[in-house]
Motif scaffolding. Structure first.
Motif, PDB file in Angstrom:
ATOM      1  N   ASN A 146     -18.660  -4.493  47.581  1.00 57.48           N
ATOM      2  CA  ASN A 146     -20.078  -4.486  47.197  1.00 57.48           C
ATOM      3  C   ASN A 146     -20.332  -3.283  46.294  1.00 57.48           C
ATOM      4  N   PRO A 147     -19.906  -3.348  45.033  1.00 54.98           N
ATOM      5  CA  PRO A 147     -19.932  -2.184  44.143  1.00 54.98           C
ATOM      6  C   PRO A 147     -21.305  -1.547  43.933  1.00 54.98           C
ATOM      7  N   LYS A 148     -22.369  -2.292  44.101  1.00 54.06           N
ATOM      8  CA  LYS A 148     -23.708  -1.696  43.928  1.00 54.06           C
ATOM      9  C   LYS A 148     -23.946  -0.595  44.960  1.00 54.06           C
ATOM     10  N   ARG A 149     -23.256  -0.648  46.100  1.00 54.58           N
ATOM     11  CA  ARG A 149     -23.361   0.431  47.085  1.00 54.58           C
ATOM     12  C   ARG A 149     -22.767   1.720  46.518  1.00 54.58           C
ATOM     13  N   LEU A 150     -21.650   1.581  45.789  1.00 52.69           N
ATOM     14  CA  LEU A 150     -21.054   2.751  45.135  1.00 52.69           C
ATOM     15  C   LEU A 150     -21.991   3.307  44.078  1.00 52.69           C
ATOM     16  N   VAL A 151     -22.615   2.430  43.318  1.00 52.99           N
ATOM     17  CA  VAL A 151     -23.561   2.868  42.290  1.00 52.99           C
ATOM     18  C   VAL A 151     -24.704   3.645  42.946  1.00 52.99           C
ATOM     19  N   ALA A 152     -25.257   3.119  44.014  1.00 46.02           N
ATOM     20  CA  ALA A 152     -26.380   3.770  44.686  1.00 46.02           C
ATOM     21  C   ALA A 152     -25.997   5.147  45.216  1.00 46.02           C
ATOM     22  N   THR A 153     -24.773   5.304  45.668  1.00 50.29           N
ATOM     23  CA  THR A 153     -24.329   6.570  46.251  1.00 50.29           C
ATOM     24  C   THR A 153     -23.933   7.607  45.204  1.00 50.29           C
ATOM     25  N   LEU A 154     -23.300   7.171  44.116  1.00 51.09           N
ATOM     26  CA  LEU A 154     -22.692   8.123  43.174  1.00 51.09           C
ATOM     27  C   LEU A 154     -23.469   8.354  41.888  1.00 51.09           C
ATOM     28  N   ARG A 155     -24.462   7.546  41.581  1.00 51.63           N
ATOM     29  CA  ARG A 155     -25.188   7.763  40.313  1.00 51.63           C
ATOM     30  C   ARG A 155     -25.952   9.083  40.348  1.00 51.63           C
ATOM     31  N   SER A 156     -26.212   9.584  39.141  1.00 48.99           N
ATOM     32  CA  SER A 156     -27.015  10.817  39.093  1.00 48.99           C
ATOM     33  C   SER A 156     -28.093  10.702  38.036  1.00 48.99           C
TER      34      SER A 156
END
Length: 156
Positions: A146-156
């Motif tokens: 579920n890559p959107k979870r990675l986006v939510a955690t790592l975006r700045s």
């Protein structure tokens, strides 16, 4: 391959998942319930490697039939051995998962490092080397599904 564009972090092109075994995929040498299914599901998108000193001598038996490449590392210089392993694969294409102090260099060098805090605990040095800290292996593997979870955690 898993491709994810994380704004303010980087674009990920993940071809390899490299995981520690004990404390990560297994507790006391035995696979954590649900790992077989999660690894099998993920294997259609990414090559899965397990590198371990195999403390309990059960990794080959426990991983038999799963779509993973197992590498038994020597007891000496494990952190360096794991770092060299992912370097040969190409650190820019590796997501690494682990919990032990011997995983710190691998997690720090991989394009994406995920540290786990499970029943065995986690090395503080490894936590500091990771991009993400996850409460368990199933949750970590779900991040890749579920890559959107990675986006939510790592975006700045």
């Amino acid at each position: 391959m898993i491709e994810i564009d994380i704004p303010g972090f980087r674009k990920l092109h993940l071809a390899h998942l490299v995981s520690d075994y004990n404390g990560t995929l297994a507790i006391d040498g035995k696979l954590i319930p649900g790992v077989q299914e999660a690894v099998s599901a993920l294997s259609s998108n990414i090559r899965i490697h397990v590198i371990t000193a195999d403390t309990f001598g059960l990794a080959a038996v426990q991983l038999a039939g799963l779509p993973v490449k197992l590498t038994i590392a020597p007891v000496e210089a494990q952190a360096e051995t794991k770092l060299e392993f992912i370097s040969q694969l190409g650190v820019d294409s590796v997501v690494a998962i682990g919990n032990g102090r011997n995983d710190r260099k691998m997690l720090g060098a991989a394009v994406l490092g995920i540290a786990l805090i499970q029943r065995e605990g986690a090395s503080a040095e490894t936590l500091a080397s990771a991009d993400i800290v996850s409460p368990g292996i199933l949750e970590a593997l779900e991040l890749l599904q579920n890559p959107k979870r990675l986006v939510a955690t790592l975006r700045s």
